[in-house]
Design an enzyme around this catalytic site. Structure first.
Site, PDB file in Angstrom:
ATOM      1  N   THR A 118      41.545  39.689  49.296  1.00  0.00           N
ATOM      2  CA  THR A 118      41.339  39.609  47.668  1.00  0.00           C
ATOM      3  C   THR A 118      39.450  39.116  47.580  1.00  0.00           C
ATOM      4  O   THR A 118      38.357  38.713  48.570  1.00  0.00           O
ATOM      5  CB  THR A 118      42.327  38.760  47.273  1.00  0.00           C
ATOM      6  OG1 THR A 118      41.538  38.139  46.077  1.00  0.00           O
ATOM      7  CG2 THR A 118      42.325  37.662  48.293  1.00  0.00           C
ATOM      8  N   TYR A 142      45.387  30.307  48.233  1.00  0.00           N
ATOM      9  CA  TYR A 142      46.058  31.422  47.530  1.00  0.00           C
ATOM     10  C   TYR A 142      44.597  32.240  48.952  1.00  0.00           C
ATOM     11  O   TYR A 142      44.802  33.479  49.284  1.00  0.00           O
ATOM     12  CB  TYR A 142      45.836  32.292  46.138  1.00  0.00           C
ATOM     13  CG  TYR A 142      45.506  33.509  46.132  1.00  0.00           C
ATOM     14  CD1 TYR A 142      46.816  34.331  46.276  1.00  0.00           C
ATOM     15  CD2 TYR A 142      44.211  34.722  45.950  1.00  0.00           C
ATOM     16  CE1 TYR A 142      46.631  35.743  46.342  1.00  0.00           C
ATOM     17  CE2 TYR A 142      44.326  35.675  45.392  1.00  0.00           C
ATOM     18  CZ  TYR A 142      45.259  36.751  46.039  1.00  0.00           C
ATOM     19  OH  TYR A 142      45.359  37.643  45.944  1.00  0.00           O
TER      20      TYR A 142
HETATM   21  N1  NAD Z   1      46.446  41.522  41.426  1.00  0.00           N
HETATM   22  C1  NAD Z   1      45.540  41.592  41.488  1.00  0.00           C
HETATM   23  O1  NAD Z   1      44.638  41.744  40.737  1.00  0.00           O
HETATM   24  C2  NAD Z   1      44.776  41.314  42.418  1.00  0.00           C
HETATM   25  C3  NAD Z   1      43.614  41.103  43.204  1.00  0.00           C
HETATM   26  C4  NAD Z   1      43.745  41.229  44.675  1.00  0.00           C
HETATM   27  C5  NAD Z   1      44.415  41.067  45.632  1.00  0.00           C
HETATM   28  N2  NAD Z   1      45.961  41.475  45.145  1.00  0.00           N
HETATM   29  C6  NAD Z   1      47.091  41.573  46.478  1.00  0.00           C
HETATM   30  O2  NAD Z   1      47.367  42.887  46.010  1.00  0.00           O
HETATM   31  C7  NAD Z   1      48.721  42.640  46.572  1.00  0.00           C
HETATM   32  C8  NAD Z   1      49.644  42.591  45.375  1.00  0.00           C
HETATM   33  O3  NAD Z   1      49.623  43.082  44.595  1.00  0.00           O
HETATM   34  P1  NAD Z   1      50.063  43.351  42.923  1.00  0.00           P
HETATM   35  O4  NAD Z   1      49.173  42.363  41.001  1.00  0.00           O
HETATM   36  O5  NAD Z   1      50.869  44.024  42.871  1.00  0.00           O
HETATM   37  O6  NAD Z   1      51.066  41.764  43.069  1.00  0.00           O
HETATM   38  P2  NAD Z   1      52.736  42.191  42.222  1.00  0.00           P
HETATM   39  O7  NAD Z   1      53.838  40.613  42.502  1.00  0.00           O
HETATM   40  O8  NAD Z   1      52.519  43.310  41.296  1.00  0.00           O
HETATM   41  O9  NAD Z   1      53.437  42.717  43.328  1.00  0.00           O
HETATM   42  C9  NAD Z   1      53.997  42.182  44.899  1.00  0.00           C
HETATM   43  C10 NAD Z   1      54.874  42.983  45.310  1.00  0.00           C
HETATM   44  O10 NAD Z   1      55.359  42.170  46.964  1.00  0.00           O
HETATM   45  C11 NAD Z   1      57.139  41.442  46.516  1.00  0.00           C
HETATM   46  N3  NAD Z   1      57.051  40.984  47.523  1.00  0.00           N
HETATM   47  C12 NAD Z   1      56.693  39.282  47.527  1.00  0.00           C
HETATM   48  N4  NAD Z   1      56.793  39.362  48.198  1.00  0.00           N
HETATM   49  C13 NAD Z   1      57.633  39.092  48.668  1.00  0.00           C
HETATM   50  C14 NAD Z   1      57.828  39.439  50.439  1.00  0.00           C
HETATM   51  N5  NAD Z   1      58.405  38.417  50.968  1.00  0.00           N
HETATM   52  N6  NAD Z   1      58.776  40.082  50.795  1.00  0.00           N
HETATM   53  C15 NAD Z   1      59.461  41.583  50.077  1.00  0.00           C
HETATM   54  N7  NAD Z   1      58.469  41.609  49.220  1.00  0.00           N
HETATM   55  C16 NAD Z   1      57.732  40.975  48.381  1.00  0.00           C
HETATM   56  C17 NAD Z   1      57.345  41.942  45.137  1.00  0.00           C
HETATM   57  O11 NAD Z   1      58.656  41.641  44.529  1.00  0.00           O
HETATM   58  C18 NAD Z   1      56.327  42.732  44.146  1.00  0.00           C
HETATM   59  O12 NAD Z   1      56.878  43.810  44.250  1.00  0.00           O
HETATM   60  C19 NAD Z   1      49.038  41.318  46.853  1.00  0.00           C
HETATM   61  O13 NAD Z   1      49.045  41.240  47.848  1.00  0.00           O
HETATM   62  C20 NAD Z   1      47.778  40.740  46.031  1.00  0.00           C
HETATM   63  O14 NAD Z   1      47.594  39.552  46.883  1.00  0.00           O
HETATM   64  C21 NAD Z   1      46.065  41.639  43.656  1.00  0.00           C
HETATM   65  O1  GDU Z   2      43.618  34.043  29.305  1.00  0.00           O
HETATM   66  C1  GDU Z   2      43.005  34.055  30.298  1.00  0.00           C
HETATM   67  C2  GDU Z   2      43.311  34.451  31.288  1.00  0.00           C
HETATM   68  C3  GDU Z   2      42.246  34.764  31.203  1.00  0.00           C
HETATM   69  N1  GDU Z   2      40.697  34.427  31.381  1.00  0.00           N
HETATM   70  C4  GDU Z   2      39.528  34.461  32.494  1.00  0.00           C
HETATM   71  O2  GDU Z   2      39.297  35.540  32.479  1.00  0.00           O
HETATM   72  C5  GDU Z   2      38.524  35.560  33.697  1.00  0.00           C
HETATM   73  C6  GDU Z   2      39.763  36.707  34.818  1.00  0.00           C
HETATM   74  O3  GDU Z   2      41.163  35.760  34.915  1.00  0.00           O
HETATM   75  P1  GDU Z   2      41.736  36.725  35.604  1.00  0.00           P
HETATM   76  O4  GDU Z   2      42.854  35.452  35.550  1.00  0.00           O
HETATM   77  O5  GDU Z   2      41.954  37.605  35.115  1.00  0.00           O
HETATM   78  O6  GDU Z   2      41.570  37.031  36.826  1.00  0.00           O
HETATM   79  P2  GDU Z   2      40.360  36.250  37.870  1.00  0.00           P
HETATM   80  O7  GDU Z   2      38.621  36.269  38.472  1.00  0.00           O
HETATM   81  O8  GDU Z   2      41.183  34.653  38.347  1.00  0.00           O
HETATM   82  O9  GDU Z   2      41.280  36.576  39.488  1.00  0.00           O
HETATM   83  C7  GDU Z   2      41.717  37.575  39.777  1.00  0.00           C
HETATM   84  O10 GDU Z   2      41.038  38.070  40.857  1.00  0.00           O
HETATM   85  C8  GDU Z   2      40.487  37.525  41.818  1.00  0.00           C
HETATM   86  C9  GDU Z   2      39.246  37.779  42.912  1.00  0.00           C
HETATM   87  O11 GDU Z   2      37.963  37.640  42.003  1.00  0.00           O
HETATM   88  C10 GDU Z   2      40.704  37.415  42.638  1.00  0.00           C
HETATM   89  O12 GDU Z   2      41.273  38.357  43.726  1.00  0.00           O
HETATM   90  C11 GDU Z   2      42.492  37.201  41.547  1.00  0.00           C
HETATM   91  O13 GDU Z   2      43.633  37.158  42.340  1.00  0.00           O
HETATM   92  C12 GDU Z   2      42.828  37.620  41.008  1.00  0.00           C
HETATM   93  O14 GDU Z   2      43.752  37.287  40.300  1.00  0.00           O
HETATM   94  C13 GDU Z   2      38.543  34.444  33.991  1.00  0.00           C
HETATM   95  O15 GDU Z   2      36.929  34.099  34.140  1.00  0.00           O
HETATM   96  C14 GDU Z   2      39.649  33.609  33.229  1.00  0.00           C
HETATM   97  O16 GDU Z   2      38.938  32.234  33.690  1.00  0.00           O
HETATM   98  C15 GDU Z   2      40.587  33.660  29.990  1.00  0.00           C
HETATM   99  O17 GDU Z   2      39.306  33.191  29.883  1.00  0.00           O
HETATM  100  N2  GDU Z   2      41.990  34.196  28.890  1.00  0.00           N
END
Ligand code: NAD
Ligand code: GDU
Length: 330
Positions: A118, A142
Site C-alpha cells: 500500500t 496498517y
Molecule cells: N482497497 C484499497 O484501496 C487498498 C489499497 C492498498 C492496499 N490494499 C490491499 O489490498 C488487499 C485487498 O484489499 P481489498 O480492498 O480487496 O479488501 P477486502 O476486504 O475486500 O478483501 C480482503 C479479503 O481477504 C479475506 N481475508 C481477510 N483475512 C483473511 C484470513 N486471515 N484468511 C483468509 N482470508 C482472509 C477477506 O474475507 C476478503 O475476502 C489487502 O491486502 C489490502 O491491504 C487495498
Molecule cells: O467520507 C469520506 C471518505 C474519505 N474522504 C477523504 O478522501 C480521501 C481518500 O480517503 P479514502 O478513505 O478513500 O482513502 P485513503 O487515502 O485514506 O486510503 C487508501 O489509500 C491509502 C494509500 O494512499 C491506503 O492504501 C489505504 O489502504 C486506502 O484505504 C482522504 O483525504 C479522506 O479524508 C472524505 O473526505 N470523506
C-alpha cells in the site's frame, strides 16, 4: 501450474481472479475466510477454499493438491482507523499471518509471490509524485503491518530462492467494467464508494475531511487507480515472475492526483444527483497529497492502463452500487 489467490473473495482479489480467467489462465484457487469477502464474488468454476491463511495444514494441502507454483496474497485487514484502535489485531492479521502463510508456501514449494502492499508505507511523503525508493515512514499500524510484511517477503526470498513482486497500491476504485465484481463491503469508508452511496440516497450526506490542506482547493489529493487496471498489473507480475523475471517493488497508480472536492463534483455530475456535502475538520492520519511516481511499473512490466478516466471509474462505482441495491432487495 496454478495460482493461489488469498483474499480472492474480496474486492481487489476477485478482480485478479477475473483478470486471470479472462487471460485464459489455467487453474486458479481462492483461499478466503469470508470475513469481509463473499462466496458469490468467486466466479463459477474457480475452487474456493474457505479458511484462514494462517492455517498451515490447510495451506500446505491446498498447494500440494492443486500444484500451486505462485501465490497472490491479498488477504488482510484494511481499515486504517481500525488499525489505530486495534494495532495488535492488525499486526496479527497482516504480519503474523503473512509470516505463517509464506513459511507454509515456501515449504510446499511455491516459487513466486505477489504481495498487496500500500501507499500507506510512505506515510506523509515530502515529495510528490512518490518514487518507490523514497524512505519508508508509515504513520499508522496498517502501513507498518504491511511494511513489515514487505521486508519479511524480501528476506525470505533471499534465503529460500523464490521471486516476488510487491505492489504498492494507491487509491483503488471503480469496478469491473462488465459488472461482474465491485467493492461490496458494507460500511466501507473509501471516498468514491461513500460518495456514490450518498448520490444514491443510501447515506444522508458526504463529509469532506479537511479543506485547509496546502493543496489547490484545500482538500486532499489522491491517485485513484481503477481496480481492473490494478488486477492486470498482477497478471503481468505473474507472467514476469514465471518467465524468470527478477523480484520487484512497484507503485500502482496513474501519477495524477484528484482532490476530494473534484471527486465529489464528478460523482454529482455522472450520477446526475445532488447530495449534501458537509465541510468537516481533518481526519486523523490523512496525508495532504499522495500521488504515485508511476513510470517503473510501465517500464518493468509493460503495464498499459486502460481505465485511467475518473468519469468512467465513478460510473462503474455507481453501476456496482445500483447492482448491490437490487441484490439486497431480493
Ligand atoms: N482497497 C484499497 O484501496 C487498498 C489499497 C492498498 C492496499 N490494499 C490491499 O489490498 C488487499 C485487498 O484489499 P481489498 O480492498 O480487496 O479488501 P477486502 O476486504 O475486500 O478483501 C480482503 C479479503 O481477504 C479475506 N481475508 C481477510 N483475512 C483473511 C484470513 N486471515 N484468511 C483468509 N482470508 C482472509 C477477506 O474475507 C476478503 O475476502 C489487502 O491486502 C489490502 O491491504 C487495498
Ligand atoms: O467520507 C469520506 C471518505 C474519505 N474522504 C477523504 O478522501 C480521501 C481518500 O480517503 P479514502 O478513505 O478513500 O482513502 P485513503 O487515502 O485514506 O486510503 C487508501 O489509500 C491509502 C494509500 O494512499 C491506503 O492504501 C489505504 O489502504 C486506502 O484505504 C482522504 O483525504 C479522506 O479524508 C472524505 O473526505 N470523506
Amino acid at each position: 501450474m496454478a495460482v493461489l489467490v488469498t483474499g480472492g473473495a474480496g474486492y481487489i482479489g476477485s478482480h485478479m481472479v477475473l483478470a486471470l480467467l479472462d487471460a485464459g489462465h489455467e487453474e486458479v484457487v481462492v483461499l478466503d475466510d469470508l470475513s469481509t469477502g463473499f462466496d458469490w464474488a468467486v466466479p463459477e468454476g474457480v475452487k474456493l477454499v474457505v479458511g484462514d491463511v494462517a492455517d498451515q495444514a490447510l495451506v500446505t494441502q491446498t498447494i500440494l493438491q492443486h500444484r500451486i507454483d505462485a501465490l497472490a496474497h491479498f488477504a488482510a485487514k484494511i481499515v486504517v482507523p481500525d488499525s489505530v484502535a486495534d494495532p495488535l489485531g492488525y499486526y496479527l492479521a497482516n504480519t503474523v499471518k503473512t509470516r505463517s502463510l509464506i513459511e507454509a508456501s515456501v515449504r510446499a514449494g511455491v516459487r513466486h509471490v505477489i504481495f498487496s502492499s500500500t501507499a500507506a508505507v510512505y506515510g506523509e511523503p515530502e515529495v510528490t509524485p512518490v518514487p518507490e525508493d523514497l524512505p519508508l515512514k508509515p504513520i499508522n499500524p496498517y502501513g507498518r503491518s504491511k511494511l513489515m510484511s514487505e521486508w519479511m517477503i524480501a528476506d525470505a526470498a533471499a534465503a529460500h530462492g523464490f521471486s516476488y513482486v510487491i505492489l504498492r497500491y494507491f487509491n483503488v476504485a471503480g469496478a469491473d467494467p462488465q459488472g461482474r465484481s465491485g467493492q461490496s463491503t458494507p460500511n466501507a469508508t473509501h471516498l468514491i464508494k461513500v460518495a456514490t452511496q450518498a448520490a444514491l440516497g443510501q447515506r444522508a450526506r458526504l463529509d469532506v475531511f479537511g479543506t485547509d490542506y496546502p493543496t489547490p482547493d484545500g482538500s486532499c489529493l489522491r491517485d485513484y487507480i481503477q481496480v481492473s487496471d490494478l488486477a492486470e498489473a498482477h497478471r503481468l507480475a505473474l507472467d514476469h515472475l514465471r518467465s524468470g523475471g527478477e523480484s520487484l517493488t512497484l507503485n500502482c497508480g496513474y501519477g495524477r492526483g484528484y482532490s476530494v472536492l473534484e471527486v465529489v463534483e464528478v460523482v454529482k455530475r455522472i450520477s446526475g444527483r445532488d447530495f449534501e456535502v458537509r465541510l468537516c475538520p481533518r481526519r486523523a492520519g490523512d496525508p495532504a497529497q499522495i500521488v504515485a511516481e508511476a513510470a517503473r511499473i510501465r517500464a518493468r512490466l509493460g503495464w498499459e492502463p486502460r481505465h485511467d478516466d475518473l468519469d468512467a471509474i465513478v460510473g462503474q462505482a455507481l453501476a456496482w452500487e445500483e447492482h448491490l441495491e437490487k441484490r439486497n432487495r431480493i
